[in-house]
Write a protein that holds these residues in place. Structure first.
Motif, short mmCIF file in Angstrom:
data_model
loop_
_atom_site.label_atom_id
_atom_site.label_comp_id
_atom_site.label_asym_id
_atom_site.label_seq_id
_atom_site.Cartn_x
_atom_site.Cartn_y
_atom_site.Cartn_z
N LEU A 289 0.83 -1.21 0.00
CA LEU A 289 0.00 0.00 0.00
C LEU A 289 0.86 1.25 0.00
O LEU A 289 0.60 2.20 -0.74
CB LEU A 289 -0.93 -0.02 1.21
N LEU A 290 1.90 1.27 0.83
CA LEU A 290 2.79 2.42 0.89
C LEU A 290 3.44 2.69 -0.46
O LEU A 290 3.47 3.84 -0.94
CB LEU A 290 3.87 2.19 1.96
N ASP A 291 3.94 1.65 -1.10
CA ASP A 291 4.58 1.82 -2.41
C ASP A 291 3.58 2.36 -3.43
O ASP A 291 3.91 3.27 -4.21
CB ASP A 291 5.16 0.48 -2.88
N GLU A 292 2.38 1.82 -3.43
CA GLU A 292 1.37 2.27 -4.38
C GLU A 292 1.03 3.73 -4.17
O GLU A 292 0.89 4.50 -5.14
CB GLU A 292 0.11 1.40 -4.22
N MET A 293 0.90 4.14 -2.93
CA MET A 293 0.54 5.53 -2.63
C MET A 293 1.69 6.50 -2.89
O MET A 293 1.48 7.65 -3.29
CB MET A 293 0.08 5.64 -1.17
N VAL A 294 2.93 6.07 -2.69
CA VAL A 294 4.09 6.90 -3.01
C VAL A 294 4.21 7.07 -4.52
O VAL A 294 4.42 8.18 -5.02
CB VAL A 294 5.38 6.29 -2.42
N ARG A 295 4.05 5.97 -5.25
CA ARG A 295 4.18 6.04 -6.71
C ARG A 295 3.08 6.88 -7.35
O ARG A 295 3.29 7.52 -8.40
CB ARG A 295 4.19 4.64 -7.31
N SER A 296 1.91 6.90 -6.75
CA SER A 296 0.80 7.70 -7.28
C SER A 296 0.79 9.13 -6.73
O SER A 296 -0.14 9.90 -7.03
CB SER A 296 -0.53 7.01 -6.97
N VAL A 298 0.17 10.23 -3.83
CA VAL A 298 -0.78 10.52 -2.76
C VAL A 298 0.00 10.86 -1.50
O VAL A 298 -0.32 11.81 -0.78
CB VAL A 298 -1.72 9.32 -2.51
N ILE A 299 1.04 10.07 -1.22
CA ILE A 299 1.91 10.33 -0.08
C ILE A 299 3.07 11.20 -0.54
O ILE A 299 3.74 10.89 -1.53
CB ILE A 299 2.41 9.02 0.54
N GLN A 300 3.29 12.27 0.21
CA GLN A 300 4.31 13.27 -0.14
C GLN A 300 5.27 13.48 1.04
O GLN A 300 4.89 13.26 2.20
CB GLN A 300 3.64 14.61 -0.48
N PRO A 301 6.51 13.90 0.76
CA PRO A 301 7.44 14.20 1.85
C PRO A 301 6.86 15.23 2.82
O PRO A 301 6.19 16.18 2.40
CB PRO A 301 8.66 14.77 1.11
N GLY A 302 7.13 15.00 4.10
CA GLY A 302 6.66 15.91 5.13
C GLY A 302 5.35 15.50 5.77
O GLY A 302 4.97 16.05 6.82
N GLN A 303 4.64 14.56 5.15
CA GLN A 303 3.36 14.13 5.72
C GLN A 303 3.57 13.25 6.95
O GLN A 303 4.56 12.53 7.06
CB GLN A 303 2.54 13.39 4.68
N LEU A 304 2.60 13.30 7.86
CA LEU A 304 2.61 12.46 9.06
C LEU A 304 1.75 11.24 8.79
O LEU A 304 0.57 11.35 8.46
CB LEU A 304 2.08 13.23 10.26
N LEU A 305 2.38 10.06 8.91
CA LEU A 305 1.70 8.80 8.62
C LEU A 305 1.59 7.96 9.88
O LEU A 305 2.48 7.97 10.73
CB LEU A 305 2.47 8.01 7.56
N VAL A 306 0.51 7.19 9.98
CA VAL A 306 0.39 6.14 10.98
C VAL A 306 0.28 4.81 10.24
O VAL A 306 -0.58 4.64 9.37
CB VAL A 306 -0.84 6.34 11.89
N LEU A 307 1.19 3.89 10.57
CA LEU A 307 1.16 2.53 10.03
C LEU A 307 0.74 1.60 11.16
O LEU A 307 1.34 1.64 12.25
CB LEU A 307 2.53 2.12 9.50
N SER A 308 -0.28 0.78 10.93
CA SER A 308 -0.77 -0.09 12.00
C SER A 308 -1.08 -1.48 11.46
O SER A 308 -1.85 -1.63 10.52
CB SER A 308 -2.02 0.51 12.64
N GLY A 309 -0.43 -2.49 12.06
CA GLY A 309 -0.65 -3.87 11.68
C GLY A 309 -1.32 -4.63 12.81
O GLY A 309 -1.19 -4.28 13.98
#
Length: 323
Positions: A289-296, A298-309
């Motif tokens: 998901l992270l790779d898909e969102m970075v390549r598209s 959607v995710i940009q440098p400086g954003q605050l992300l929460v990853l939860s498994g």
């Protein structure tokens, strides 16, 4: 004190795509039944690919796309609950496939929480080993653990791999907080891959190697503990829920993702999702998901992300990361 910076993402999916209609041809189910309960429409299923080969392909992509030389990588961690064998590790096979000569290899198995746990571990290793670069990969071929006649589990899972290249950098921390917790007393709610004891010395109880899941218990656990874990992680830093740009949850079921958004009282659009196309890929789901969102973009440098498994163990883990 160094901090880790994600400088490259990559993913690899098996070529074969199995739709809900394809599953309806081999079991008593339908596209409507599956999609309404899970949000899943299709998944990738390994035929010639293996857990190690998918991890190796991700590692090779990371090197090619980043321009970092193979001998600069200090370690490779592969998170997986579906290794091809017990030894050698999937990480060891991946570094051979990618031609790494200086990296040490390590597998971790925390099932669907594996990538979050592994990334947290990598944050510590960067300083302990004084390494410049490390790679964290989630790779799974869950299809080999599926009873294809059991529609309660067979419709959920898919295969794939994703990973990140991390670099040791000076400056403000990027992995701002982590919360890891295991509820081992609830472990029987989700099991797979049982290995039998030797029949030479005693008669073992032959547990199934296939997925066994108490769906109600797992759903209840996930909806309660994901929100709680995210709150615990954010409680460790000045930021709060409103500061988070995107939440990347393990892609187990769209209902669980939606329920987490509801419990946290946050807009659903900030909870990124691709479960419709890949199903539950366990430790691989968040990095895919992270790779898909970075390549598209959607995710940009400086954003605050929460990853939860969250998943087998039963386990949950959340990190707050400044991308």
């Amino acid at each position: 004190m160094k901090t880790i910076k994600i400088v490259q993402t990559a993913s690899q999916l098996p070529q074969k795509i199995v739709t809900n209609d394809d599953l309806a041809e081999i079991m008593d189910t339908s596209d409507e039944w599956i999609h309404s309960r899970t949000g899943i429409s299709e998944r990738h299923i390994a035929v010639s690919e293996t857990t190690a080969s998918l991890a190796g392909d991700v590692l090779k992509k990371i090197l090619a796309q980043s321009g970092v030389a193979a001998d600069q990588i200090g370690f490779v961690i592969v998170a997986s609950m579906s290794p091809d064998q017990m030894a050698p590790s999937m990480a060891a096979e991946a570094i051979v496939a990618a031609g790494l000569t200086n990296a040490f290899a390590l597998d971790v198995n925390v099932a669907c929480s594996g990538f979050v746990y592994a990334l947290t571990l990598a944050d510590g290793l960067i300083n302990t080993l004084d390494a410049d670069y490390g790679v964290v990969i989630g790779s799974e071929t869950l299809s080999k653990l599926i009873d294809w006649q059991d529609r309660s589990t067979a419709v959920l899972f898919g295969d794939g791999a994703g990973g990140v290249l991390i670099k040791a950098v000076d400056g403000p921390k990027r992995l701002l907080a982590a919360d890891l917790k295991t509820f081992a007393d609830q472990a029987d709610a989700l099991t797979a891959g049982h290995l039998w004891s030797s029949e030479v010395w005693h008669q073992p109880k032959h547990e199934s190697r296939y997925f066994h899941m108490d769906g109600h218990a797992v759903y209840s656990f996930a909806t309660r503990q994901v929100a709680a874990s995210i709150k615990r992680a954010l409680d460790k830093i000045p930021n709060d829920l409103a500061d988070v740009d995107y939440f990347l949850l393990h892609q187990a079921n769209q209902r669980i993702i939606d329920k987490a958004a509801d419990l946290l009282q946050q807009p659903a659009e900030r909870f990124l999702s691709n479960v419709s196309h890949y199903g539950n890929t366990s430790a691989a789901s968040i990095p895919i998901l992270l790779d898909e969102m970075v390549r598209s973009a959607v995710i940009q440098p400086g954003q605050l992300l929460v990853l939860s498994g969250f998943g087998a163990g039963l386990s949950v883990g959340s990190i707050v990361y400044k991308y």
